[in-house]
Scaffold this motif. Sequence first.
Motif, short mmCIF file in Angstrom:
data_model
loop_
_atom_site.label_atom_id
_atom_site.label_comp_id
_atom_site.label_asym_id
_atom_site.label_seq_id
_atom_site.Cartn_x
_atom_site.Cartn_y
_atom_site.Cartn_z
N LYS A 33 0.76 -1.16 0.06
CA LYS A 33 -0.05 0.12 0.04
C LYS A 33 0.91 1.17 0.18
O LYS A 33 1.87 1.45 0.82
CB LYS A 33 -0.89 0.12 1.30
N LYS A 35 -0.94 4.45 -0.50
CA LYS A 35 -1.95 5.29 -0.20
C LYS A 35 -3.22 4.91 -0.16
O LYS A 35 -3.77 4.29 -1.05
CB LYS A 35 -1.50 6.82 -0.44
N ASP A 36 -4.07 5.18 0.97
CA ASP A 36 -5.54 5.08 0.75
C ASP A 36 -6.13 5.70 -0.28
O ASP A 36 -5.82 6.93 -0.51
CB ASP A 36 -6.33 4.95 1.95
N SER A 38 -10.17 7.09 -1.88
CA SER A 38 -11.31 7.78 -1.17
C SER A 38 -12.52 6.56 -1.02
O SER A 38 -13.18 6.65 -0.12
CB SER A 38 -12.03 8.99 -2.43
N PRO A 40 -13.57 3.10 0.43
CA PRO A 40 -13.06 2.36 1.61
C PRO A 40 -12.56 0.78 0.85
O PRO A 40 -13.06 0.12 0.16
CB PRO A 40 -14.24 2.11 2.43
N GLY A 41 -11.45 0.49 1.55
CA GLY A 41 -10.92 -0.69 1.02
C GLY A 41 -10.05 -0.48 -0.23
O GLY A 41 -9.21 -1.63 -0.44
N GLN A 42 -10.02 0.64 -0.92
CA GLN A 42 -9.17 0.75 -2.19
C GLN A 42 -7.86 1.57 -1.93
O GLN A 42 -7.97 2.48 -1.11
CB GLN A 42 -10.18 1.48 -3.31
N TYR A 43 -6.84 1.09 -2.47
CA TYR A 43 -5.63 1.98 -2.29
C TYR A 43 -4.64 1.95 -3.50
O TYR A 43 -4.81 1.04 -4.27
CB TYR A 43 -4.81 1.18 -1.05
#
Length: 190
Positions: A33, A35-36, A38, A40-43
């Motif tokens: 990862k 960075k995250d 916007s 949720p759960g996606q990066y």
Amino acid sequence: MKKTLPIAMSNRHIHLSQKDLDILFGEGYELTKFKDLSQPGQYACEEKVDTVGPKGTIKGVRILGPVRGESQYEVSVSDAFALGVKPVIRNSGDIEDTPGVKLVGPKGEVELDKGVIVAARHIHMHTSDAEEFDVKDKDIVSIKVDGPRGLTFDNVLVRVSDKFALEMHVDIEEGNASGIKNGDMVELVK
């Protein structure tokens, strides 16, 4: 009362299947990862690959995680021309009868026979947002952008899930043409 939501631009990126990830980076490889995002759960991942089409190469294309069932490469229309593939506008996941490219990673290469798309503009909505906006999954709406280069985006797909956060996505070319910045507020018009 105006119904507004944030908008964001999406640049070229790749979603990989575990099978393709293993070929490109080595058996059992796990994405790192960066960075995250916007949703949720996606990066965004540290890992990048080069993409080779019939006409040209785009180096250092970022991978987005987590892995998916099938690999998909999202590009702009200009990217498609640079690669030498036909730009096909599709909803994410709808990759049948789309062009492919070669992916080059540090440990191997993968020839995708399909999966290159120009992502259709769309809105991610949580189920509670859909109630507030009075829309449902798969509705098609319009979005009004104000400002010196204001315009209306038609044919915007609404995607509703309790796993989504409210945000509209357009590709980098559409965003630049309308003069938006990530996080600008736009108006939903039915």
